[in-house]
Write a protein that holds these residues in place. Structure first.
Motif, PDB file in Angstrom:
ATOM      1  N   VAL A  56      -3.198   0.015  -3.685  1.00  0.00           N
ATOM      2  CA  VAL A  56      -3.248  -1.185  -2.845  1.00  0.00           C
ATOM      3  C   VAL A  56      -3.192  -2.427  -3.727  1.00  0.00           C
ATOM      4  O   VAL A  56      -3.961  -2.552  -4.684  1.00  0.00           O
ATOM      5  N   VAL A  57      -2.249  -3.343  -3.396  1.00  0.00           N
ATOM      6  CA  VAL A  57      -2.131  -4.608  -4.110  1.00  0.00           C
ATOM      7  C   VAL A  57      -2.524  -5.737  -3.162  1.00  0.00           C
ATOM      8  O   VAL A  57      -2.019  -5.809  -2.030  1.00  0.00           O
ATOM      9  N   LEU A  58      -3.420  -6.615  -3.632  1.00  0.00           N
ATOM     10  CA  LEU A  58      -3.882  -7.760  -2.841  1.00  0.00           C
ATOM     11  C   LEU A  58      -3.321  -9.040  -3.437  1.00  0.00           C
ATOM     12  O   LEU A  58      -2.912  -9.078  -4.598  1.00  0.00           O
ATOM     13  N   ASP A  59      -3.335 -10.111  -2.631  1.00  0.00           N
ATOM     14  CA  ASP A  59      -2.845 -11.387  -3.162  1.00  0.00           C
ATOM     15  C   ASP A  59      -3.865 -12.038  -4.097  1.00  0.00           C
ATOM     16  O   ASP A  59      -3.521 -12.870  -4.928  1.00  0.00           O
ATOM     17  N   ARG A  60      -5.142 -11.625  -3.972  1.00  0.00           N
ATOM     18  CA  ARG A  60      -6.206 -12.140  -4.828  1.00  0.00           C
ATOM     19  C   ARG A  60      -7.302 -11.072  -4.907  1.00  0.00           C
ATOM     20  O   ARG A  60      -7.491 -10.309  -3.956  1.00  0.00           O
ATOM     21  N   THR A  61      -8.017 -11.001  -6.013  1.00  0.00           N
ATOM     22  CA  THR A  61      -9.050  -9.972  -6.124  1.00  0.00           C
ATOM     23  C   THR A  61     -10.129 -10.372  -7.121  1.00  0.00           C
ATOM     24  O   THR A  61      -9.863 -11.108  -8.085  1.00  0.00           O
ATOM     25  N   ARG A 121      -8.271   5.547   1.006  1.00  0.00           N
ATOM     26  CA  ARG A 121      -7.642   5.476   2.317  1.00  0.00           C
ATOM     27  C   ARG A 121      -6.625   4.347   2.333  1.00  0.00           C
ATOM     28  O   ARG A 121      -6.746   3.388   1.566  1.00  0.00           O
ATOM     29  N   PRO A 122      -5.627   4.432   3.212  1.00  0.00           N
ATOM     30  CA  PRO A 122      -4.614   3.370   3.271  1.00  0.00           C
ATOM     31  C   PRO A 122      -5.107   2.156   4.052  1.00  0.00           C
ATOM     32  O   PRO A 122      -6.026   2.242   4.863  1.00  0.00           O
ATOM     33  N   ILE A 123      -4.471   1.004   3.782  1.00  0.00           N
ATOM     34  CA  ILE A 123      -4.727  -0.232   4.525  1.00  0.00           C
ATOM     35  C   ILE A 123      -3.359  -0.820   4.884  1.00  0.00           C
ATOM     36  O   ILE A 123      -2.508  -0.987   4.008  1.00  0.00           O
ATOM     37  N   CYS A 175       0.863  -1.186   0.000  1.00  0.00           N
ATOM     38  CA  CYS A 175       0.000   0.000   0.000  1.00  0.00           C
ATOM     39  C   CYS A 175       0.899   1.235   0.000  1.00  0.00           C
ATOM     40  O   CYS A 175       1.695   1.422   0.927  1.00  0.00           O
ATOM     41  N   GLU A 176       0.790   2.048  -1.053  1.00  0.00           N
ATOM     42  CA  GLU A 176       1.606   3.258  -1.122  1.00  0.00           C
ATOM     43  C   GLU A 176       0.793   4.411  -1.702  1.00  0.00           C
ATOM     44  O   GLU A 176      -0.082   4.213  -2.544  1.00  0.00           O
ATOM     45  N   MET A 177       1.126   5.617  -1.205  1.00  0.00           N
ATOM     46  CA  MET A 177       0.428   6.805  -1.675  1.00  0.00           C
ATOM     47  C   MET A 177       1.075   7.287  -2.961  1.00  0.00           C
ATOM     48  O   MET A 177       2.290   7.483  -3.023  1.00  0.00           O
ATOM     49  N   VAL A 178       0.272   7.472  -3.997  1.00  0.00           N
ATOM     50  CA  VAL A 178       0.764   8.001  -5.268  1.00  0.00           C
ATOM     51  C   VAL A 178      -0.208   9.074  -5.729  1.00  0.00           C
ATOM     52  O   VAL A 178      -1.387   8.802  -5.964  1.00  0.00           O
ATOM     53  N   THR A 179       0.295  10.306  -5.838  1.00  0.00           N
ATOM     54  CA  THR A 179      -0.496  11.467  -6.253  1.00  0.00           C
ATOM     55  C   THR A 179      -1.699  11.646  -5.322  1.00  0.00           C
ATOM     56  O   THR A 179      -1.547  12.080  -4.199  1.00  0.00           O
ATOM     57  N   ASP A 180      -2.902  11.282  -5.768  1.00  0.00           N
ATOM     58  CA  ASP A 180      -4.094  11.547  -4.958  1.00  0.00           C
ATOM     59  C   ASP A 180      -4.835  10.278  -4.573  1.00  0.00           C
ATOM     60  O   ASP A 180      -6.029  10.315  -4.273  1.00  0.00           O
TER      61      ASP A 180
END
Length: 387
Positions: free
Chosen positions: A31-36, A78-80, A22-27
């Protein structure tokens, strides 16, 4: 790499996963998950939207989804924390709408490509409509038959077939969009209608598309662009058209299927009345011109009239008065439209200064100009005297 749950079950809308990064980029937070189960934008299909960790607090909004190097990136508000176990809820109406539109596009494209020996060279699933581009000219009058065939196929409710092929098996497969793609290629087949390489999400059976409605066929470069609606969008469109036509039928006192002929009759009557009005105007303008024959410069104030009528009145008086003619039509509440002409002098300096003084706008040729001002009759008269 992210496990793509939307391929194993396109109707899976709720899932659990672990946060890998999870990283902030611009606005937005990426978030990257292991599955989606969130489908990323691609192949002409928009991304899914929805919620992560939904609950009483509202959860984290997923506003966009993209794929990069095998990872599905969720753009969140929002961040996780990394390592967190999350629940995900895909927006069901949005996802199902996309599946209906994309699946309907396959069926229509397959039918058109087979009948016209052409290629689908563009596809865009927009917020309001779907657009498909083909590299041949298709007569617009052919659309009703194409639509009937597409809907007939949908109502037979064939199961959709999806397979991953590579190597020799892929080479032997006959499908649309046959391009050199490394590794396995996802082939989506609507048996009897279409077979195409595609990375999007689709319904499980053709009947789930529900309905296809072709809206337009416009010339585009060497081919055409066809605009269409599928499923719920097509139903809503037809309902809106029927609602409007019902209102029109009531206003015209005509049956719903007789509104066109009723409008055509009214148009004929209107054209006849317009002809009579023009004749009366010409008679009135001729009389007005005769009243000012040889009068030199003339300024007239008239009731509201169309710009073309204003022009014709000014032109008629101008030919008779032997000077400059200015006609103002309208009133102090709505403002005045004007036409100013002079057979020998350039009216543009006068018009420019008149506009400047009275907050007007307009212009034209050296000997004739039209525009509008929002001022009183007295203010206009005073400005003309001073100029």
């Amino acid at each position: 790499m992210t496990e793509k749950l939307y391929y194993s079950d396109p109707f899976l809308m709720d899932f659990t996963a672990a946060v890998l990064s999870c990283e902030m980029v611009t606005d937005a937070y990426r978030v990257v998950l292991d599955r989606t189960a969130f489908y990323p934008e691609g192949g002409g299909q928009p991304a899914d939207v929805g919620i992560l960790n939904g609950g009483s607090s509202g959860g984290v909004s997923v506003q966009d989804v993209r794929e990069k190097d095998g990872e599905i990136v969720h753009f969140c508000d929002r961040p996780i924390p990394v390592g967190t176990e999350v629940t995900g809820q895909v927006d069901v109406p949005v996802r199902f709408d996309h599946m209906q539109q994309h699946s309907g596009e396959h069926i229509v494209s397959g039918i058109i490509c087979r009948h016209y020996s052409c290629e689908n060279v563009g596809f865009h699933l927009g917020k309001d409509t779907v657009m498909i581009d083909f590299n041949v000219v298709i007569p617009p009058e052919d659309l009703p038959e194409i639509e009937r065939e597409a809907n007939g196929y949908i109502w037979r409710d064939q199961a959709v077939e999806i397979e991953l092929l590579s190597g020799e098996a892929l080479a032997k497969k006959h499908y649309r969009s046959k391009k050199e793609i490394p590794g396995e290629v996802r082939i989506v087949t609507f048996p009897g209608a279409d077979c195409c390489a595609c990375c999007g999400t689709h319904v499980l059976r053709a009947g789930q598309v529900g309905l296809v409605k072709l809206l337009s066929c416009q010339k585009l470069r060497e081919g055409v662009r066809i605009e269409l609606l599928c499923g719920g969008r097509a139903v809503n469109y037809c309902a809106a058209v029927i609602e409007q036509n019902t209102g029109i039928s009531q206003l015209l006192s005509a049956k719903p299927l007789a509104t066109l002929s009723a409008v055509e009759r009214q148009q004929q009557e209107l054209n006849t009345l317009r002809g009579r009005v023009l004749a009366l105007e010409e008679e009135s303008f001729t009389q007005k011109a005769a009243e000012h024959a040889g009068a030199g410069d003339v300024v007239l104030f008239e009731g509201d009239m169309a710009p073309d009528s204003l022009r014709r009145l000014c032109d008629a008086v101008l030919r008779a008065c032997g000077g400059r003619c200015a006609v103002f039509a309208g009133g102090e509440t709505s403002g005045y439209k004007y036409a100013i002409g002079d057979g020998g002098r350039d009216v543009r300096p006068l018009v420019q200064e008149l506009n400047r003084r009275l907050g007007g706008r307009g212009g034209g040729k050296p000997h004739f100009a039209q525009g509008s001002v929002f001022a009183s009759k007295e203010a206009i008269e005073r400005a003309l005297r001073e100029l």
